[in-house]
Design an enzyme around this catalytic site. Structure first.
Site, mmCIF file in Angstrom:
data_model
loop_
_atom_site.group_PDB
_atom_site.id
_atom_site.type_symbol
_atom_site.label_atom_id
_atom_site.label_comp_id
_atom_site.label_asym_id
_atom_site.label_seq_id
_atom_site.Cartn_x
_atom_site.Cartn_y
_atom_site.Cartn_z
ATOM 1 N N SER A 76 -4.309 17.869 13.595
ATOM 2 C CA SER A 76 -4.140 18.281 12.291
ATOM 3 C C SER A 76 -4.040 19.991 12.410
ATOM 4 C CB SER A 76 -5.404 18.147 11.516
ATOM 5 O OG SER A 76 -5.752 16.604 11.207
HETATM 6 N N1 SAH Z 1 -9.083 14.752 14.688
HETATM 7 C C1 SAH Z 1 -8.151 14.699 15.662
HETATM 8 C C2 SAH Z 1 -6.963 14.121 15.271
HETATM 9 C C3 SAH Z 1 -6.723 12.861 14.696
HETATM 10 S S1 SAH Z 1 -5.222 11.868 14.912
HETATM 11 C C4 SAH Z 1 -8.153 16.010 16.432
HETATM 12 O O1 SAH Z 1 -8.611 17.057 16.184
HETATM 13 O O2 SAH Z 1 -7.291 16.022 17.393
HETATM 14 C C5 SAH Z 1 -6.214 10.440 14.315
HETATM 15 C C6 SAH Z 1 -6.857 9.765 15.487
HETATM 16 O O3 SAH Z 1 -7.509 8.396 14.900
HETATM 17 C C7 SAH Z 1 -6.121 9.289 16.457
HETATM 18 O O4 SAH Z 1 -6.280 9.672 17.673
HETATM 19 C C8 SAH Z 1 -6.289 7.609 16.575
HETATM 20 O O5 SAH Z 1 -6.005 7.102 17.755
HETATM 21 C C9 SAH Z 1 -7.518 7.541 15.926
HETATM 22 N N2 SAH Z 1 -7.708 6.358 15.151
HETATM 23 C C10 SAH Z 1 -6.898 5.637 14.466
HETATM 24 N N3 SAH Z 1 -7.484 4.438 13.771
HETATM 25 C C11 SAH Z 1 -8.619 4.248 14.450
HETATM 26 C C12 SAH Z 1 -9.792 3.395 14.492
HETATM 27 N N4 SAH Z 1 -9.657 2.240 13.602
HETATM 28 N N5 SAH Z 1 -10.746 3.729 15.272
HETATM 29 C C13 SAH Z 1 -10.878 4.863 15.993
HETATM 30 N N6 SAH Z 1 -9.909 5.925 16.017
HETATM 31 C C14 SAH Z 1 -8.739 5.509 15.056
#
Ligand code: SAH
Length: 211
Positions: A60
């Protein structure tokens, strides 16, 4: 580039974007964002931009990380659950604000890379789990704060259940990117009270694990 000046300038941009919480600003100032992005994007690490981290996922914008961390109203003694470790950047910012972060990621490779970064940067108060965030982390519940960094279509019930009384959860909600909203949930008297904070664009929170 990764000089302290870049981080100070980023913090000035975040102040201008309405982030006033000094704990959050100093956490962002201390976490080297360039360590969380692929080498080709390192020169853009201190722009207020979302950046790709592989597996069709994104890190983000710093202003969104700041807004979400601030909206969480977290304190230094709190136990926090994070869903969507991704690169581990938001986790590392949060880890500077609270006592301990429990973070769940459904992509094994992203999680392994994030774990390597926590080790290299000596972020010791983070506990990781490979799994599906929809289920939360029942063995460690309740949590005083929950931060979700992928967007579910609806608020996951298991996460509300795992929030302490008086607890706060911040998450993007919405099926489509153009209609997502950042929501703050407060658990009061066992009930979830919702408040809409901002329009946001997050990758979807996916159900289950990759096959
Ligand atoms: N906060 C992160 C970016 C998040 S992108 C950073 O600072 O880099 C969103 C993330 O959520 C991705 O890595 C994706 O794989 C994960 N995600 C999506 N659905 C999910 C779920 N059901 N359980 C765990 N992680 C999940």
């Amino acid at each position: 580039m990764s000089t302290p000046n870049h981080r100070i300038r980023l913090v000035m941009d975040l102040r201008a974007a309405g982030i006033a919480d000094t704990c959050v600003l100093s956490a962002i100032e201390r976490v080297p964002r360039e360590a969380f992005v692929p080498p080709t994007f390192r020169d853009r690490a201190y722009e207020d931009a979302a950046l790709p981290i592989g597996h069709a996922q994104t890190l983000s914008r710093p202003s969104v990380v700041g807004l979400m961390t601030q909206a969480l109203e977290a304190g230094p003694r709190m136990k926090v659950l994070e869903i969507g470790t991704g690169s581990g950047y938001q986790t590392s910012v949060l880890a500077r604000v609270v006592r301990r972060v429990y973070t769940i990621e459904r992509h094994r490779e992203l999680l392994a890379e994030a774990e390597a970064r926590f080790k290299a940067l000596r972020v010791h108060n983070v506990v990781t789990k490979f799994g599906d965030g929809w289920q939360g982390w029942p063995e460690q519940a309740p949590f005083e704060r929950i931060l979700v960094t992928a967007a579910p279509a609806d608020i996951p019930g298991a996460l509300v259940d795992q929030l302490s009384e008086g607890g706060v959860m911040v998450l993007p909600v919405g099926r489509e990117k153009r209609t997502q909203a950042l929501i703050r949930v407060r658990k009061i008297g066992g009930h979830a009270k919702m408040e809409e904070l901002d329009a946001v664009r997050f990758v979807p929170m996916v159900a289950g694990l990759p096959v």
